[in-house]
Enzyme design. Structure first.
Site, PDB file in Angstrom:
ATOM      1  N   TYR A 145      32.670  30.247  39.348  1.00  0.00           N
ATOM      2  CA  TYR A 145      32.902  31.605  38.873  1.00  0.00           C
ATOM      3  C   TYR A 145      33.833  31.609  37.669  1.00  0.00           C
ATOM      4  CZ  TYR A 145      31.106  33.130  43.452  1.00  0.00           C
ATOM      5  OH  TYR A 145      30.332  33.341  44.560  1.00  0.00           O
ATOM      6  N   ASP A 183      39.506  45.004  42.582  1.00  0.00           N
ATOM      7  CA  ASP A 183      38.737  44.998  41.338  1.00  0.00           C
ATOM      8  C   ASP A 183      38.944  46.350  40.661  1.00  0.00           C
ATOM      9  OD1 ASP A 183      36.961  46.848  42.571  1.00  0.00           O
ATOM     10  OD2 ASP A 183      35.755  45.224  43.367  1.00  0.00           O
ATOM     11  N   ARG A 227      38.194  37.561  44.433  1.00  0.00           N
ATOM     12  CA  ARG A 227      39.170  38.647  44.302  1.00  0.00           C
ATOM     13  C   ARG A 227      40.486  38.278  44.992  1.00  0.00           C
ATOM     14  NH1 ARG A 227      36.207  43.428  46.897  1.00  0.00           N
ATOM     15  NH2 ARG A 227      35.129  41.724  47.967  1.00  0.00           N
TER      16      ARG A 227
END
Length: 274
Positions: free
Chosen positions: A66, A80, A171
């Site tokens: 990622y 987020d 996250r």
């Protein structure tokens, strides 16, 4: 139509909505994907159509990589940009300090998953409970961070790349980095999945199933008609007789078998390779 390929989901839509668009594009009602991406995230999704949806658990789709951008000081319950409540203005940090915090995550990591996640609590998704304002506790999870690197720091944004085990919550990694820097809040402003194992985006090119499986090839030395008609296979007719999952090459089809306690069981019958 059977089809296995890698698609690229844009940000701003759910994975299910994106799949609906692909179904229309390829005129196929039966389709699925692995590894849901959050609406704000973009990147690769492995798509299966027709009988190829049955192959997902036998694909070599780990580790995953990622690229993410962490917004230091941004307070969001979802970690987020979806639910930002306020943003704290912070003094700029030394790049070396940021780099040290990012790279400190490498290795085995135990942490709390986001409350806005797809984990199930008594049959309900955590994000549904969180949106309903219900209190609950999530068990900590363990992830393997194979590699994590700082790409860019332009205050208050920290961009990093992480190669991780399946089921890792990027996250949460962002939140951990913020906390290591002495910052109370941090949320991702961007997230992109670059690959799932060996699978990368190549304009939705059809994948070669025989090169995509993460289980060994076995060879059946008995009569081919036994496989064609789904008859019980004798373990003595297999080159490899140890327990485990294997695939058999039937020319234009494959079969997946499971050997347990000296018995052979079909896990998947004949699957056409195209």
């Amino acid at each position: 139509m059977n089809r296995l390929f890698v698609a690229y989901k844009p940000s701003g839509i759910t994975s299910n909505f994106f799949l609906t668009k692909l179904k229309r594009k390829y005129k196929n009602k039966k389709a699925g994907f692995t590894g849901t991406l959050d609406p704000f995230a973009k990147g690769v999704l492995i798509i299966g159509m027709g009988s190829h949806t049955k192959l997902f658990r036998f694909l070599d789709k780990t580790p995953k990589k990622y690229r993410a951008t962490l917004w230091l000081g941004a307070n969001s319950d979802s970690l987020d940009t979806e639910m930002i409540e306020h943003v704290e203005i912070l003094p700029e940090l030394e790049k070396a300090e940021v780099q040290k915090a990012v790279q400190s995550l490498e290795g085995t990591l135990e942490y709390e998953p986001p409350i806005f996640s797809a984990k199930r609590i008594n049959g309900q998704r955590a994000y549904d409970l969180a949106r309903a304002g219900k209190e609950f506790t999530l068990n900590k999870v363990n992830s393997k961070i194979y590699d994590i690197q700082l790409l860019h720091y332009m205050h208050p944004f920290v961009t990093f790349e992480a190669t991780v085990s399946e089921g890792t919550y990027i996250r949460s990694l962002g939140k951990i980095i913020a906390n290591k820097l002495g910052v109370s809040h941090g949320s991702l402003s961007a997230l992109e999945r670059l690959n799932e194992g060996k699978f990368v985006y190549e304009d939705e090119k059809v994948l070669d199933i025989k090169k995509s499986l993460n289980i060994p090839l076995n060879k059946y030395n008995g009569k081919q008609e036994n496989i064609d008609y789904g008859r019980v296979l004798a373990i003595e007719d297999l080159e490899i007789q140890e327990e485990g999952y294997y695939w058999l090459d039937n020319s234009d089809t494959i079969s997946i078998i499971n050997i347990q306690k000296n018995k052979v069981k079909y896990e998947l019958g004949r699957i056409y390779t195209c």
